[in-house]
Design a protein around this motif. Structure first.
Motif, short mmCIF file in Angstrom:
data_model
loop_
_atom_site.label_atom_id
_atom_site.label_comp_id
_atom_site.label_asym_id
_atom_site.label_seq_id
_atom_site.Cartn_x
_atom_site.Cartn_y
_atom_site.Cartn_z
N LYS A 1 16.97 23.66 -13.71
CA LYS A 1 16.34 22.72 -14.66
C LYS A 1 15.03 22.15 -14.14
N THR A 2 15.11 21.58 -12.94
CA THR A 2 13.93 20.87 -12.42
C THR A 2 12.78 21.84 -12.21
N ASP B 1 16.69 12.36 -12.99
CA ASP B 1 17.67 12.72 -11.97
C ASP B 1 17.63 11.62 -10.91
N PRO C 1 13.72 14.41 -7.90
CA PRO C 1 12.98 15.56 -7.35
C PRO C 1 11.54 15.67 -7.85
N ASP D 1 13.49 15.88 -17.58
CA ASP D 1 14.41 16.61 -16.69
C ASP D 1 15.61 15.70 -16.45
N THR D 2 16.81 16.26 -16.62
CA THR D 2 18.00 15.42 -16.51
C THR D 2 18.86 15.83 -15.31
#
Ligand SMILES: Nc1ncnc2c1ncn2[C@@H]1O[C@H](COP(=O)(O)OP(=O)(O)O)[C@@H](O)[C@H]1O
Ligand SMILES: [Mg+2]
Length: 222
Positions: free
Chosen positions: A15-16, A39, A43, A86-87
């Motif tokens: 994801k990231t 997050d 990150p 972003d999760t």
């Protein structure tokens, strides 16, 4: 102003990395992009603290899902043309689309069988919450971390399973590349990789552009 979320109930699916590559690809086109880092490990904020962040990208912290609204408010001051959220890789992170309205939700998955089940779960959540909002929520899976040498065959079963569930897939898969890891270790964008002499930058660049084009096309199709 497209608003895209990267969601999956599982950590480590990419994801990231996919969120950052989308931001970098758009920034390269001269677009202003706000990245919302939801997050708790932050990150993307860590990436932004390293040298070489393109000027067009701003990064905003949203440690919990309720913080996303405040982060978006903060981001708006920079008048972004795109917003990318972003999760966290957990079911909690995947609940983000219950809290906010997105133009597109992307769930990355690797070619592994375990990931397929998780991606189907994410698609079903998106569908449930999207319906609740009236208009259906645009959802796409993104195959990531694909070894360059191993593309078509081993992925076929994964792709077939997603299709059977009528889940849309972005056509370009993101390749497993040292260059993509290097971004998080040393900061910056694709031009910085080139300057550092990282191996395989041209392929990484090509792959990123194709993927960003897919995201744009998916949004245009909606
Ligand atoms: N395309 C890729 N090529 C190389 N490494 C990758 C790629 N995508 C992800 N990774 C690495 O895999 C790990 C998990 O990726 P990440 O993007 O952080 O996933 P998530 O956000 O879903 O947890 C990280 O160490 C990241 O650097
Ligand atoms: Mg992540």
């Amino acid at each position: 102003m497209p608003n895209v979320a990267f969601v999956s109930p599982k950590g480590g699916s990419g994801k990231t990395t996919a969120a950052l590559l989308l931001a970098l690809g758009l920034a390269e086109q001269g677009l202003r992009v706000a990245l919302i880092d939801s997050d708790p490990n932050k990150p993307l904020l860590q990436w932004a603290a390293l040298p070489g962040k393109p000027d067009g990208i701003t990064v905003h912290a949203a440690p919990t899902i309720p913080d996303i609204r405040d982060a978006l408010r903060e981001a708006r001051r920079h008048e972004p043309q795109w917003t990318i959220v972003d999760t966290e890789g957990s079911v909690r992170g995947a609940m983000v689309f219950a809290a906010l309205r997105f133009d597109l939700v992307v769930t990355p998955l690797t070619g592994s069988q375990l990931d397929v089940a998780e991606a189907i779960k994410a698609a079903q959540l998106a569908e449930a919450f999207g319906r609740r909002g009236g208009k259906p929520l645009l959802f796409r899976c993104l195959v990531t971390r694909v070894p360059a040498a191993l593309r078509p065959r081993s992925l076929r079963t994964v792709v077939e399973q997603l299709r059977r569930h009528e889940i849309g897939i972005l056509p370009t898969a993101i390749i497993e590349k040292e260059a993509f890891r290097d971004l998080f270790a040393h900061g910056g964008g694709l031009a910085s990789l080139e300057a550092r002499g990282v191996y395989g930058v041209a392929a990484a660049h090509h792959n990123t552009r194709a993927y960003v084009g897919d995201v744009v096309s998916a949004l245009e199709s909606a």
